[in-house]
Design a protein around this motif. Structure first.
Motif, PDB file in Angstrom:
ATOM      1  N   THR A 104       0.827  -1.203   0.000  1.00  0.00           N
ATOM      2  CA  THR A 104       0.000   0.000   0.000  1.00  0.00           C
ATOM      3  C   THR A 104       0.863   1.256   0.000  1.00  0.00           C
ATOM      4  OG1 THR A 104      -1.830   1.153   1.121  1.00  0.00           O
ATOM      5  CG2 THR A 104      -0.190   0.110   2.526  1.00  0.00           C
ATOM      6  N   THR A 105       0.339   2.290  -0.604  1.00  0.00           N
ATOM      7  CA  THR A 105       0.893   3.630  -0.412  1.00  0.00           C
ATOM      8  C   THR A 105       0.428   4.136   0.944  1.00  0.00           C
ATOM      9  OG1 THR A 105      -0.985   4.876  -1.312  1.00  0.00           O
ATOM     10  CG2 THR A 105       0.639   4.034  -2.889  1.00  0.00           C
ATOM     11  N   ILE A 121       4.538   7.789   1.228  1.00  0.00           N
ATOM     12  CA  ILE A 121       5.196   6.650   0.587  1.00  0.00           C
ATOM     13  C   ILE A 121       4.353   6.307  -0.631  1.00  0.00           C
ATOM     14  CG2 ILE A 121       5.749   4.189   0.789  1.00  0.00           C
ATOM     15  CD1 ILE A 121       5.950   4.680   3.867  1.00  0.00           C
ATOM     16  N   GLY A 122       4.950   6.324  -1.822  1.00  0.00           N
ATOM     17  CA  GLY A 122       4.208   5.946  -3.019  1.00  0.00           C
ATOM     18  C   GLY A 122       3.737   7.144  -3.820  1.00  0.00           C
ATOM     19  N   ASP A 123       2.656   6.938  -4.584  1.00  0.00           N
ATOM     20  CA  ASP A 123       2.198   7.990  -5.501  1.00  0.00           C
ATOM     21  C   ASP A 123       0.878   8.633  -5.108  1.00  0.00           C
ATOM     22  OD1 ASP A 123       0.546   5.855  -6.077  1.00  0.00           O
ATOM     23  OD2 ASP A 123       0.857   5.919  -8.257  1.00  0.00           O
ATOM     24  N   SER A 124       0.362   8.338  -3.915  1.00  0.00           N
ATOM     25  CA  SER A 124      -0.721   9.168  -3.383  1.00  0.00           C
ATOM     26  C   SER A 124      -0.102  10.500  -2.964  1.00  0.00           C
ATOM     27  CB  SER A 124      -1.396   8.486  -2.199  1.00  0.00           C
ATOM     28  OG  SER A 124      -1.993   7.270  -2.603  1.00  0.00           O
ATOM     29  N   ARG A 125      -0.853  11.587  -3.104  1.00  0.00           N
ATOM     30  CA  ARG A 125      -0.248  12.916  -2.969  1.00  0.00           C
ATOM     31  C   ARG A 125      -0.861  13.759  -1.862  1.00  0.00           C
ATOM     32  NH1 ARG A 125       0.003  14.894  -9.306  1.00  0.00           N
ATOM     33  NH2 ARG A 125       1.418  13.253 -10.048  1.00  0.00           N
ATOM     34  N   ASP A 140       5.939  12.150  -6.302  1.00  0.00           N
ATOM     35  CA  ASP A 140       5.587  10.733  -6.399  1.00  0.00           C
ATOM     36  C   ASP A 140       6.813   9.827  -6.325  1.00  0.00           C
ATOM     37  OD1 ASP A 140       3.045  11.680  -6.851  1.00  0.00           O
ATOM     38  OD2 ASP A 140       2.978  11.129  -8.972  1.00  0.00           O
ATOM     39  N   HIS A 141       6.658   8.729  -5.597  1.00  0.00           N
ATOM     40  CA  HIS A 141       7.635   7.643  -5.629  1.00  0.00           C
ATOM     41  C   HIS A 141       7.141   6.648  -6.682  1.00  0.00           C
ATOM     42  CE1 HIS A 141       8.042   8.854  -1.171  1.00  0.00           C
ATOM     43  NE2 HIS A 141       8.964   9.487  -1.881  1.00  0.00           N
ATOM     44  N   SER A 142       7.415   6.956  -7.943  1.00  0.00           N
ATOM     45  CA  SER A 142       6.916   6.144  -9.047  1.00  0.00           C
ATOM     46  C   SER A 142       7.989   6.009 -10.113  1.00  0.00           C
ATOM     47  CB  SER A 142       5.663   6.777  -9.656  1.00  0.00           C
ATOM     48  OG  SER A 142       5.974   7.999 -10.302  1.00  0.00           O
ATOM     49  N   ILE A 167       4.799   1.900  -8.830  1.00  0.00           N
ATOM     50  CA  ILE A 167       5.355   2.705  -7.745  1.00  0.00           C
ATOM     51  C   ILE A 167       6.678   2.105  -7.278  1.00  0.00           C
ATOM     52  CG2 ILE A 167       3.182   3.685  -6.965  1.00  0.00           C
ATOM     53  CD1 ILE A 167       3.008   1.580  -4.816  1.00  0.00           C
ATOM     54  N   THR A 168       7.561   2.968  -6.789  1.00  0.00           N
ATOM     55  CA  THR A 168       8.894   2.532  -6.364  1.00  0.00           C
ATOM     56  C   THR A 168       9.020   2.414  -4.848  1.00  0.00           C
ATOM     57  OG1 THR A 168       9.649   4.834  -6.467  1.00  0.00           O
ATOM     58  CG2 THR A 168      10.012   3.460  -8.418  1.00  0.00           C
TER      59      THR A 168
END
Length: 258
Positions: A104-105, A121-125, A140-142, A167-168
């Motif tokens: 999960t983000t 963490i991730g691509d939620s902003r 974004d961590h993508s 996502i990264t």
């Protein structure tokens, strides 16, 4: 710094998906203007694992805060909350082996005395708007964002890139520990708005379109306009919090933790 919110607006919808793998904390029917901690997570993994991952992350993260927080959360405290959440993932996967691979983000906003602490963490902003102008936005961590930063693709190519949803960084458990970006925002003014959202929102609305919405509508109508756009365009789940700031004492500038 004393930051006062209007009653926040919250939405979590499945969009055109068969189930909702997003989770928010607190639930929309429970949120009040006194709430300090807000979390939005977007689960991945399929076969219901995504919705378990996002719900477990929300529950574990807020449990760590409610149990151990004394004062405003520091970067170290937030990293420990992530580690605790990863341990909770380990325990769940040990008891439910079919859930291995769930992820999960996580996006977090905390309304504190020293300012507004945001982490992701991730691509939620997370966004901060002031009269429609973009003051702050998380990065974004993508995979696509990494390619953009390296100059390997253009902004235009990024829009419809075939791997735009890769996502990264994600919470998966302690075997794959993840770092979280933490920022303390102290440039906060009355009339500002925070938006916390999953990529189901940002796939439907560009930053410029969000700025236009936040500059043109009242708070309730902002919520309705975002829902209207997402219900028309979203292929994915979409979830968000809008946090309207009505009063601030002692505004400063924001700084990033190193």
């Amino acid at each position: 710094m004393n930051i006062t919110l209007e009653r926040p607006y919250a939405i979590s919808e499945k969009g055109r998906r068969s189930n909702n793998e997003d989770s928010i904390y607190p639930l929309s029917e429970l949120v009040t203007s006194d709430q300090k901690l807000f979390i939005v997570c977007d689960g991945v993994g399929g076969a219901e694992k995504g919705e378990i991952a996002s719900a477990l992350a929300c529950e574990s993260f807020q449990t760590y805060f409610s149990t151990f927080l004394d004062g405003d959360p520091t970067e170290e405290f937030i990293k420990k909350a992530v580690q605790y959440t990863e341990t909770c993932f380990d325990e769940y996967i040990a008891n439910h082996p079919h859930a291995k691979g769930m992820a999960t983000t996580l996006t977090m906003v905390y309304i504190g005395i020293s300012g507004i602490t945001v982490a992701h963490i991730g691509d939620s902003r997370i966004y901060q708007f002031r009269k429609g102008e973009l003051v702050f936005r998380t990065e974004d961590h993508s995979l696509v964002n990494s390619l953009l930063k390296l100059g390997q693709i253009s902004p235009e190519e990024a829009i419809n890139h075939p791997q735009k949803n890769v996502i990264t960084r994600a919470i998966m458990g302690s075997e794959q520990p993840v770092d979280i970006d933490v920022v303390l925002l102290t440039d906060i003014q009355a009339g500002d708005s925070m938006l916390i959202c999953t990529d189901g929102v940002t796939e439907c609305l560009k930053d410029s379109e969000l700025s236009g919405i936040f500059s043109s509508f009242s708070m309730e109508n902002i919520k309705n306009k975002i829902v209207e756009c997402c219900s028309e365009k979203a292929r994915d789940n979409y979830s968000f919090y809008i946090l309207p700031i009505v009063q601030v004492q002692n505004s400063l500038n924001y700084k990033q933790f190193i």
